[in-house]
Design an enzyme around this catalytic site. Structure first.
Site, PDB file in Angstrom:
ATOM      1  N   ARG A   7       0.837  -1.205   0.000  1.00 42.59           N
ATOM      2  CA  ARG A   7       0.000   0.000   0.000  1.00 42.59           C
ATOM      3  C   ARG A   7       0.871   1.255   0.000  1.00 42.59           C
ATOM      4  O   ARG A   7       0.593   2.220  -0.703  1.00 42.59           O
ATOM      5  CB  ARG A   7      -0.907   0.008   1.231  1.00 42.59           C
ATOM      6  CG  ARG A   7      -1.924  -1.112   1.228  1.00 42.59           C
ATOM      7  CD  ARG A   7      -2.850  -0.983   2.407  1.00 42.59           C
ATOM      8  NE  ARG A   7      -2.262  -1.417   3.657  1.00 42.59           N
ATOM      9  CZ  ARG A   7      -2.613  -0.954   4.850  1.00 42.59           C
ATOM     10  NH1 ARG A   7      -3.522  -0.016   4.959  1.00 42.59           N
ATOM     11  NH2 ARG A   7      -2.045  -1.425   5.948  1.00 42.59           N
ATOM     12  N   SER A  34      -6.102   4.261   4.370  1.00 41.03           N
ATOM     13  CA  SER A  34      -5.883   2.826   4.316  1.00 41.03           C
ATOM     14  C   SER A  34      -5.240   2.410   2.994  1.00 41.03           C
ATOM     15  O   SER A  34      -4.308   1.613   2.965  1.00 41.03           O
ATOM     16  CB  SER A  34      -7.217   2.113   4.514  1.00 41.03           C
ATOM     17  OG  SER A  34      -7.014   0.741   4.440  1.00 41.03           O
ATOM     18  N   GLU A  55     -18.881   5.019  -4.347  1.00 39.08           N
ATOM     19  CA  GLU A  55     -17.965   4.346  -5.273  1.00 39.08           C
ATOM     20  C   GLU A  55     -18.473   4.332  -6.713  1.00 39.08           C
ATOM     21  O   GLU A  55     -17.687   4.339  -7.657  1.00 39.08           O
ATOM     22  CB  GLU A  55     -17.731   2.905  -4.797  1.00 39.08           C
ATOM     23  CG  GLU A  55     -17.045   2.801  -3.431  1.00 39.08           C
ATOM     24  CD  GLU A  55     -17.968   3.057  -2.237  1.00 39.08           C
ATOM     25  OE1 GLU A  55     -19.215   3.108  -2.437  1.00 39.08           O
ATOM     26  OE2 GLU A  55     -17.457   3.227  -1.122  1.00 39.08           O
ATOM     27  N   PHE A  80     -15.273  -3.044  -2.724  1.00 38.25           N
ATOM     28  CA  PHE A  80     -16.109  -1.926  -3.181  1.00 38.25           C
ATOM     29  C   PHE A  80     -15.652  -1.438  -4.565  1.00 38.25           C
ATOM     30  O   PHE A  80     -16.471  -1.059  -5.407  1.00 38.25           O
ATOM     31  CB  PHE A  80     -16.051  -0.766  -2.183  1.00 38.25           C
ATOM     32  CG  PHE A  80     -16.302  -1.172  -0.767  1.00 38.25           C
ATOM     33  CD1 PHE A  80     -17.388  -1.975  -0.430  1.00 38.25           C
ATOM     34  CD2 PHE A  80     -15.442  -0.773   0.263  1.00 38.25           C
ATOM     35  CE1 PHE A  80     -17.613  -2.375   0.882  1.00 38.25           C
ATOM     36  CE2 PHE A  80     -15.660  -1.163   1.573  1.00 38.25           C
ATOM     37  CZ  PHE A  80     -16.736  -1.966   1.890  1.00 38.25           C
ATOM     38  N   ARG A 164      -3.261  -5.946   1.711  1.00 46.73           N
ATOM     39  CA  ARG A 164      -3.186  -5.020   2.838  1.00 46.73           C
ATOM     40  C   ARG A 164      -1.911  -5.200   3.665  1.00 46.73           C
ATOM     41  O   ARG A 164      -1.450  -4.269   4.314  1.00 46.73           O
ATOM     42  CB  ARG A 164      -4.409  -5.265   3.727  1.00 46.73           C
ATOM     43  CG  ARG A 164      -4.568  -4.301   4.875  1.00 46.73           C
ATOM     44  CD  ARG A 164      -5.805  -4.676   5.696  1.00 46.73           C
ATOM     45  NE  ARG A 164      -6.069  -3.709   6.729  1.00 46.73           N
ATOM     46  CZ  ARG A 164      -6.788  -2.613   6.568  1.00 46.73           C
ATOM     47  NH1 ARG A 164      -7.311  -2.337   5.390  1.00 46.73           N
ATOM     48  NH2 ARG A 164      -6.997  -1.782   7.567  1.00 46.73           N
TER      49      ARG A 164
END
Ligand SMILES: Cc1ncc(C[n+]2csc(CCOP(=O)(O)OP(=O)(O)O)c2C)c(N)n1
Lengths: 311, 278
Positions: A7, A34, A55, A80, A164
């Site tokens: 990330r 995030s 979104e 999403f 993640r």
């Protein structure tokens, strides 16, 4: 082995590329801290659009920006990014081949604590089915950076799946990412494992264990989920006695299924698929626990190789 | 303000667009007549008076853009683009046929089209992206978006409404074709959306009403929208679905209807009568 955040690599790459190319714009749906896209806002506030928790609008807005000459990157959780806005991706982005880059962050089971509503075991599979879309699934932070460089000059819509968790660095910073090319990670003559994303490091671990048993395994990083090229695959099946695929996604419509459909009639070798069965995820305290529960841990790969080789 | 001859010219163009619709749909095949006719005057005014648009500059970065969010009304846009010489007239006859240029819904392979629409609710969002890019580029160009009133039930449209207001985009003008009929029947019966004007103003927009079959009145509304700064404007066009054809006016059967030989002749007769009066 050193671990790095994919990330952070995404956010850093956005900033670096944003300095070189003023057409790059970034959109986010209230998850920038995030996905790490927020660092772009700090450098280029005018080119960062906080779209709120919306979104579908973000997807079509990105299309409008792309159709007017910008290079939009939009990010949010993979579930999403790919799922909430599927029809918007299809109609506003994929059909007109708009230069939109979609980042599905926290893909797979990697958002381990949040459970099934936040884990995305099917995003790459869904997006792959859309004509004109390419789907990238980097295995480490270094590959994320290279892919980002590639994505700036690539013409057409693209989806990139980002884990993640910090993952071991396997790839070399040298050279450029090439779409559709697959990359060998380990050498070994008995079996080939076609792995993608986090499963590359897991497969490399399995290969180490198998080496102790006297079994040589070649792990190959398939980071272009689409396009997936038969000629590329055949380079690594030659001379092997078994094929294993490994992915952090449901098996239906996934990497293993794609490889099987390309190789059927071309190679006649035992074939084992490591992936998630027809199930959603669940909450857990740790990521590794989930990989174990869903049948995609190092152990599962180890066993799949043994099974495929009849040992 | 329009000069009298400009007004007459635009009325003639709107009439020609209706002739083209009849030709495109033909006898026996289905086409979205109703929601196309309700836009004839607005489309004529935008393409042939208001917009910085011409067939030889379709990629000019400073062209004004029109995004037809209610993409099923593509036929009226095709008629206008044909009138503006974006493609040869023969293409109108081949609409929706295999190998033809003109697709059932707007496709970017068609010269002059700015977005792929047809899945309702996405056009305002696309326009928002275009408007943001134009502002970043300091372009004087504007974006016009046309939505349906039935389309107002799509959730994404309200996401976009909030976002456009949030970004204070006054280079975007939206229209609602308020013809009060959607696919299956009158909008108030199918899915009632009361106080549309209040909803939009509560979402941060200037709301302007216009008589949607009166080119002068539409122009007034558009000009007003452009002078109001710091906020986007939405023009609610009071229209009649199927306008111009007695048998189709307000009739849901002509949302996506078929001409019989009889109604086809009737349609042309009614257009001829208007022509005689112009
Ligand atoms: C997302 C989506 N759902 C359903 C449809 C099918 N559809 C096409 S037109 C229409 C009715 C549109 O009504 P309105 O917005 O009032 O348009 P108008 O009456 O002006 O033609 C529907 C339901 C669609 N095109 N897209």
């Amino acid at each position: 082995m050193e671990k790095q955040s994919l990330r952070k690599a995404y956010g850093d790459a956005l900033v670096e590329l944003g300095k070189q190319n003023s057409d790059i714009v970034v959109l986010e749906a209230d998850l920038g801290k995030s996905t790490m896209s927020y660092v772009f806002k700090e450098s280029f506030p005018d080119r960062y659009f906080e779209m709120g928790i919306a979104e579908q609008n973000m997807a079509s807005t990105s299309a409008g920006l792309a159709l007017t000459g910008k290079i939009p990157f939009y990010s949010t959780f993979a579930v999403f990014a790919a799922g909430r806005a599927y029809d918007q991706i299809r109609c506003s982005i994929a059909i007109p081949k708009a230069n939109v880059r979609i980042c599905g962050s926290s893909c797979g089971l990697s958002d381990f604590g949040d459970g099934k509503t936040h884990q995305s075991v099917e995003d790459g599979n869904i997006i792959k089915t859309l004509p004109h879309m390419i789907v990238l699934n980097p295995c480490d932070a270094v590959e994320v950076k290279k892919m980002m460089g590639f994505l700036v000059s690539y013409q057409g819509p693209a989806y990139i799946r980002i884990n993640r968790n910090d993952l071991p660095v396997f790839t070399s910073p040298d050279g450029e990412f090439q779409l559709g090319k697959i990359y060998p990670i380990t050498e070994g003559g008995d079996a080939v494992i076609f792995a993608t994303g986090v499963m590359v490091s897991k497969s490399a671990e399995a290969a180490e264990l198998l080496k102790k048993d006297g079994i040589g395994v070649q792990v190959v990083n398939v980071s272009s989920l689409k396009p997936l090229l038969k000629e590329e695959l055949l380079k690594y099946t030659a001379g092997k006695k078994a094929i294993i695929t490994a992915e952090e996604a449901v098996k239906i419509g996934g990497l293993g299924a794609g490889i099987a459909s390309l190789l059927i009639g071309e190679v006649n070798l035992p074939f084992e698929q490591v992936g998630i069965n027809d199930e959603f995820g669940t909450s857990a305290h740790g990521y590794e626990e989930l990989l174990e529960k869903y049948g995609i841990s190092t152990n599962h790969i180890y066993n799949a190789v043994k099974k495929a080789l009849g040992k | 303000m329009l000069k009298p001859e400009e007004k007459k010219d635009l009325q003639k163009i709107a009439l020609q667009l209706r002739y083209d619709l009849v030709e495109m749909i033909g006898i026996g095949a289905a086409g979205h007549l109703g929601g196309s006719c309700s836009l004839a005057e607005t489309i004529a005014l935008l393409y042939f008076h208001k917009m910085n648009f011409s067939a030889d500059r379709l990629k000019d970065p400073n062209r004004d853009r029109l995004v037809l969010s209610k993409g099923h009304a593509a036929l009226i846009q095709y008629a206008a683009l044909c009138e503006a010489r974006c493609f040869p007239r023969e293409e109108l006859k081949r609409v929706k046929t295999l190998g033809g240029l003109l697709q059932g819904h707007p496709d970017m392979s068609i010269p002059g089209l700015e977005a792929v629409t047809g899945s309702l609710g996405q056009g305002l969002s696309i326009s928002l992206g275009i408007a943001l890019a134009l502002r970043l580029n300091k372009s004087p160009a504007r974006v016009y978006t046309i939505m349906g009133d039935g389309e107002q039930s799509e959730g994404q449209l309200w996401e976009a409404a909030m976002a456009v207001a949030n970004f204070k985009l006054d280079n975007l003008t939206a229209f609602i074709d308020y013809n009060q009929v959607q696919a299956t029947g009158p909008t108030k019966d199918v899915f009632n959306i009361p106080e549309l004007d209040k909803k939009w103003s509560a979402f941060g927009w200037n709301v302007i009403n216009a008589k949607g079959h009166d080119v002068e009145n539409i122009l007034e509304a558009v000009e007003k929208a452009e002078t109001l700064k710091g906020k986007p404007s939405v023009i609610i066009l009071e229209t009649i679905k199927g306008k111009g054809f007695s048998f189709a006016e307000g009739n849901p059967a002509y949302h996506n209807g078929t001409f019989t030989e009889e109604t086809y002749k009737q349609a042309l007769k009614e257009l001829d009568a208007v022509k005689a009066g112009l």
